[in-house]
Design a protein around this motif. Structure first.
Motif, PDB file in Angstrom:
ATOM      1  N   VAL A  56      -5.841   9.510  14.810  1.00 28.06           N
ATOM      2  CA  VAL A  56      -4.907   9.263  13.718  1.00 28.06           C
ATOM      3  C   VAL A  56      -4.365   7.842  13.846  1.00 28.06           C
ATOM      4  O   VAL A  56      -3.950   7.431  14.935  1.00 28.06           O
ATOM      5  N   VAL A  57      -4.390   7.107  12.744  1.00 27.72           N
ATOM      6  CA  VAL A  57      -3.823   5.752  12.697  1.00 27.72           C
ATOM      7  C   VAL A  57      -3.160   5.545  11.341  1.00 27.72           C
ATOM      8  O   VAL A  57      -3.463   6.244  10.375  1.00 27.72           O
ATOM      9  N   GLY A  58      -2.280   4.567  11.286  1.00 29.02           N
ATOM     10  CA  GLY A  58      -1.669   4.187  10.018  1.00 29.02           C
ATOM     11  C   GLY A  58      -2.618   3.297   9.237  1.00 29.02           C
ATOM     12  O   GLY A  58      -3.600   2.785   9.772  1.00 29.02           O
ATOM     13  N   SER A  59      -2.300   3.094   7.974  1.00 30.75           N
ATOM     14  CA  SER A  59      -3.176   2.315   7.098  1.00 30.75           C
ATOM     15  C   SER A  59      -2.928   0.813   7.192  1.00 30.75           C
ATOM     16  O   SER A  59      -3.502   0.040   6.429  1.00 30.75           O
ATOM     17  N   LYS A  60      -2.114   0.380   8.124  1.00 32.33           N
ATOM     18  CA  LYS A  60      -1.801  -1.037   8.286  1.00 32.33           C
ATOM     19  C   LYS A  60      -3.081  -1.866   8.380  1.00 32.33           C
ATOM     20  O   LYS A  60      -3.973  -1.564   9.165  1.00 32.33           O
ATOM     21  N   GLY A  61      -3.146  -2.891   7.549  1.00 26.92           N
ATOM     22  CA  GLY A  61      -4.303  -3.783   7.579  1.00 26.92           C
ATOM     23  C   GLY A  61      -5.431  -3.373   6.650  1.00 26.92           C
ATOM     24  O   GLY A  61      -6.373  -4.109   6.462  1.00 26.92           O
ATOM     25  N   MET A  62      -5.332  -2.200   6.026  1.00 25.90           N
ATOM     26  CA  MET A  62      -6.417  -1.735   5.156  1.00 25.90           C
ATOM     27  C   MET A  62      -6.499  -2.526   3.859  1.00 25.90           C
ATOM     28  O   MET A  62      -7.559  -2.642   3.271  1.00 25.90           O
ATOM     29  N   THR A  63      -5.386  -3.071   3.395  1.00 24.53           N
ATOM     30  CA  THR A  63      -5.405  -3.755   2.108  1.00 24.53           C
ATOM     31  C   THR A  63      -5.149  -5.251   2.212  1.00 24.53           C
ATOM     32  O   THR A  63      -5.241  -5.949   1.221  1.00 24.53           O
ATOM     33  N   SER A  64      -4.845  -5.760   3.401  1.00 25.77           N
ATOM     34  CA  SER A  64      -4.559  -7.190   3.512  1.00 25.77           C
ATOM     35  C   SER A  64      -5.846  -7.992   3.431  1.00 25.77           C
ATOM     36  O   SER A  64      -6.904  -7.539   3.866  1.00 25.77           O
ATOM     37  N   PRO A  65      -5.778  -9.207   2.870  1.00 25.56           N
ATOM     38  CA  PRO A  65      -6.970 -10.038   2.769  1.00 25.56           C
ATOM     39  C   PRO A  65      -7.573 -10.386   4.132  1.00 25.56           C
ATOM     40  O   PRO A  65      -8.759 -10.624   4.240  1.00 25.56           O
ATOM     41  N   THR A  66      -6.751 -10.387   5.192  1.00 28.97           N
ATOM     42  CA  THR A  66      -7.245 -10.765   6.508  1.00 28.97           C
ATOM     43  C   THR A  66      -8.126  -9.694   7.133  1.00 28.97           C
ATOM     44  O   THR A  66      -8.759  -9.930   8.142  1.00 28.97           O
ATOM     45  N   ARG A  67      -8.189  -8.487   6.531  1.00 34.15           N
ATOM     46  CA  ARG A  67      -9.020  -7.425   7.113  1.00 34.15           C
ATOM     47  C   ARG A  67     -10.476  -7.849   7.165  1.00 34.15           C
ATOM     48  O   ARG A  67     -11.240  -7.381   7.980  1.00 34.15           O
ATOM     49  N   PHE A  68     -10.884  -8.765   6.283  1.00 34.24           N
ATOM     50  CA  PHE A  68     -12.266  -9.220   6.268  1.00 34.24           C
ATOM     51  C   PHE A  68     -12.530 -10.233   7.370  1.00 34.24           C
ATOM     52  O   PHE A  68     -13.638 -10.390   7.828  1.00 34.24           O
ATOM     53  N   VAL A  69     -11.493 -10.944   7.778  1.00 33.33           N
ATOM     54  CA  VAL A  69     -11.637 -11.960   8.822  1.00 33.33           C
ATOM     55  C   VAL A  69     -11.445 -11.340  10.198  1.00 33.33           C
ATOM     56  O   VAL A  69     -12.271 -11.503  11.084  1.00 33.33           O
TER      57      VAL A  69
ATOM     58  N   GLY B 260      -2.957   6.159  17.553  1.00 34.73           N
ATOM     59  CA  GLY B 260      -2.778   4.774  17.976  1.00 34.73           C
ATOM     60  C   GLY B 260      -1.449   4.240  17.485  1.00 34.73           C
ATOM     61  O   GLY B 260      -1.012   4.548  16.373  1.00 34.73           O
ATOM     62  N   THR B 261      -0.797   3.437  18.326  1.00 31.06           N
ATOM     63  CA  THR B 261       0.458   2.820  17.916  1.00 31.06           C
ATOM     64  C   THR B 261       0.551   1.395  18.428  1.00 31.06           C
ATOM     65  O   THR B 261       0.063   1.080  19.515  1.00 31.06           O
TER      66      THR B 261
ATOM     67  N   THR C  90       4.567   1.407  10.412  1.00 33.17           N
ATOM     68  CA  THR C  90       3.352   2.083   9.965  1.00 33.17           C
ATOM     69  C   THR C  90       2.835   3.027  11.042  1.00 33.17           C
ATOM     70  O   THR C  90       2.485   4.174  10.777  1.00 33.17           O
ATOM     71  N   ALA C  91       2.800   2.534  12.264  1.00 38.92           N
ATOM     72  CA  ALA C  91       2.325   3.343  13.390  1.00 38.92           C
ATOM     73  C   ALA C  91       3.278   4.506  13.662  1.00 38.92           C
ATOM     74  O   ALA C  91       2.835   5.596  14.011  1.00 38.92           O
ATOM     75  N   ALA C  92       4.569   4.288  13.491  1.00 38.32           N
ATOM     76  CA  ALA C  92       5.539   5.367  13.707  1.00 38.32           C
ATOM     77  C   ALA C  92       5.282   6.517  12.738  1.00 38.32           C
ATOM     78  O   ALA C  92       5.369   7.691  13.121  1.00 38.32           O
ATOM     79  N   ARG C  93       4.918   6.202  11.509  1.00 37.98           N
ATOM     80  CA  ARG C  93       4.580   7.267  10.548  1.00 37.98           C
ATOM     81  C   ARG C  93       3.331   8.003  10.989  1.00 37.98           C
ATOM     82  O   ARG C  93       3.236   9.224  10.856  1.00 37.98           O
TER      83      ARG C  93
END
Length: 147
Positions: free
Chosen positions: A112-125, A9-10, A15-18
């Motif tokens: 395969v996906v990047g980890s973008k959004g895994m640690t941000s507080p908004t991931r819960f919302v 996914g991109t 992050t997605a480029a990696r």
């Protein structure tokens, strides 16, 4: 482990480029087909241009034509990273849902996906694509750490 079809996914982010590069290397090493997937939103559901858009919601600004162009650019990057059999797919809707749908349609072995959004507080919302995939995919998911 061998895979015949790998999905990546991109959203055009670094992050997605990696993740695309990592997926391309895996595809090259296993002679798997690589499918680059980009989601887009209906313009009607996008926030007004005058409002700032949080990073995790940037994908909502991509229209169908933009998604196709973005996916083709990522496919070119994948080819440079060694993948030989690269295709692109785009789909309207939530990125995680699009990835799950395309993976099912194609019988992909790995997402395969990047980890973008895994640690941000908004991931819960808003949820994050990697988090959603890790809980709902019925196949292997590789989350490429990018921090």
């Amino acid at each position: 482990m061998t895979w015949s079809t790998i999905l990546v996914g991109t959203d055009g982010s670094p992050t997605a480029a990696r993740a695309v590069s990592h997926a391309a290397e895996l595809a090259a090493a296993t002679s798997a087909a690589l499918v680059v997937v980009t989601a887009y939103a209906d313009r009607a559901g996008s926030p007004p241009a005058s409002e700032p858009v949080p990073t995790e919601m940037q994908w909502t600004l991509t229209a169908s034509a933009g998604a196709e162009e973005l996916a083709r650019g990522a496919a070119e990057l994948a080819g440079q990273a060694g993948a030989r059999n690269v295709r692109v797919r785009t789909g309207r809707g939530d990125p995680a849902a699009v990835l799950l749908r395309v993976a099912s349609e194609l019988g992909a072995d790995l997402i395969v996906v990047g980890s973008k959004g895994m640690t941000s507080p908004t991931r819960f919302v808003t949820g994050s694509v990697p988090n959603t995939l890790s809980h709902h995919a019925d196949r292997d998911v590789l989350i490429v750490r990018t921090d």
